[in-house]
Design an enzyme around this catalytic site. Structure first.
Site, PDB file in Angstrom:
ATOM      1  N   GLU A  27      26.164   9.884  10.237  1.00 37.45           N
ATOM      2  CA  GLU A  27      25.183  10.675  10.417  1.00 37.45           C
ATOM      3  C   GLU A  27      24.436   9.634   8.893  1.00 37.45           C
ATOM      4  O   GLU A  27      23.442   9.688   8.284  1.00 37.45           O
ATOM      5  CB  GLU A  27      24.438  12.051  10.416  1.00 37.45           C
ATOM      6  N   HIS A  77      23.500   6.125   8.622  1.00 35.91           N
ATOM      7  CA  HIS A  77      22.073   5.860   9.586  1.00 35.91           C
ATOM      8  C   HIS A  77      21.628   5.807   7.995  1.00 35.91           C
ATOM      9  O   HIS A  77      20.183   5.546   7.879  1.00 35.91           O
ATOM     10  CB  HIS A  77      21.556   7.146  10.606  1.00 35.91           C
TER      11      HIS A  77
END
Length: 224
Positions: A95, A98
């Site tokens: 995550e 990203h």
């Protein structure tokens, strides 16, 4: 052919979900040598990349982890946020991958963000026109539905390199910062690969469904 088609669109996503859940459950029990929670892993990678303004917060649900570029927030499911495991470290690093993409204006992430409103509209509207087109034998309505559905397929395909790149960045960051040992890298890679399979399955099913509708459209046109 239809039996094979329905077997693929039903079984492929099911297999992908079982694979990711099974792999995650297995390595969620394996504690990392460094003993960092998912929240600590995320924070360490963010700070190492100068992303001090990105928050790390817990969120409810299982495997509900995500990055929100609008609020610059890495949201980790509570088990990953509070616990220290190989699976949690891999998911947290993914995550944050990203977030790094967002900082660097990674082209495919930028494209996917622009496609989000189009994909939302197409997912809600496409099947309405498809069903009208099929039941009313209207090639115009069916074609409109296919075009809208194709926009959603493009979104699914663009998502693939975004997710693969985030996982690649995750592994690089975990290794360079010593978050995982050489022995832990392989299980971390397995977690990321299993998660990627869900996106591959979704894209494959979307493409197959689009091709099926194109064939229906072609047959309807030839019967006119």
């Amino acid at each position: 052919m239809y039996i094979v088609y329905f077997a693929i669109i039903m079984l492929l996503p099911l297999y992908a979900q079982m694979k990711v859940k099974g792999t995650y459950k297995k390595f969620a029990k394996q504690r990392t040598m460094k003993g960092q929670t998912g929240a600590e892993v995320a924070r360490a990678i963010l700070d190492a990349n100068g992303l001090y303004d990105v928050r790390v917060v817990p969120t409810q649900g299982v495997l509900s982890d995500h990055y929100n570029p609008a609020t610059k927030t890495v949201a980790l499911s509570e088990s990953n946020f509070y616990e220290a495991s190989v699976a949690g470290a891999a998911v947290a690093a993914h995550e944050v991958g990203h977030a790094i993409q967002h900082k660097e204006a990674y082209s495919m992430l930028t494209l996917r963000s622009k496609l989000v409103p189009v994909a939302n509209i197409s997912s809600n509207m496409s099947w309405i026109f498809v069903m009208i087109g099929i039941f009313a034998s209207s090639t115009n309505f069916l074609l409109l539905g296919i075009i809208l559905l194709a926009a959603g397929v493009v979104f699914q395909l663009v998502t693939l390199p975004v997710e693969f790149d985030a996982s690649k960045r995750a592994l690089v960051q975990m290794n360079s910062l010593g978050i995982v040992t050489n022995e832990e890298e392989r299980p971390a890679r397995k977690v990321l690969s299993a998660a990627a399979l869900t996106y591959v399955a979704a894209a494959a099913v979307a493409v197959l469904e689009l091709l099926r509708l194109v064939l229906i459209f072609t047959n309807m046109r030839s019967d006119d």
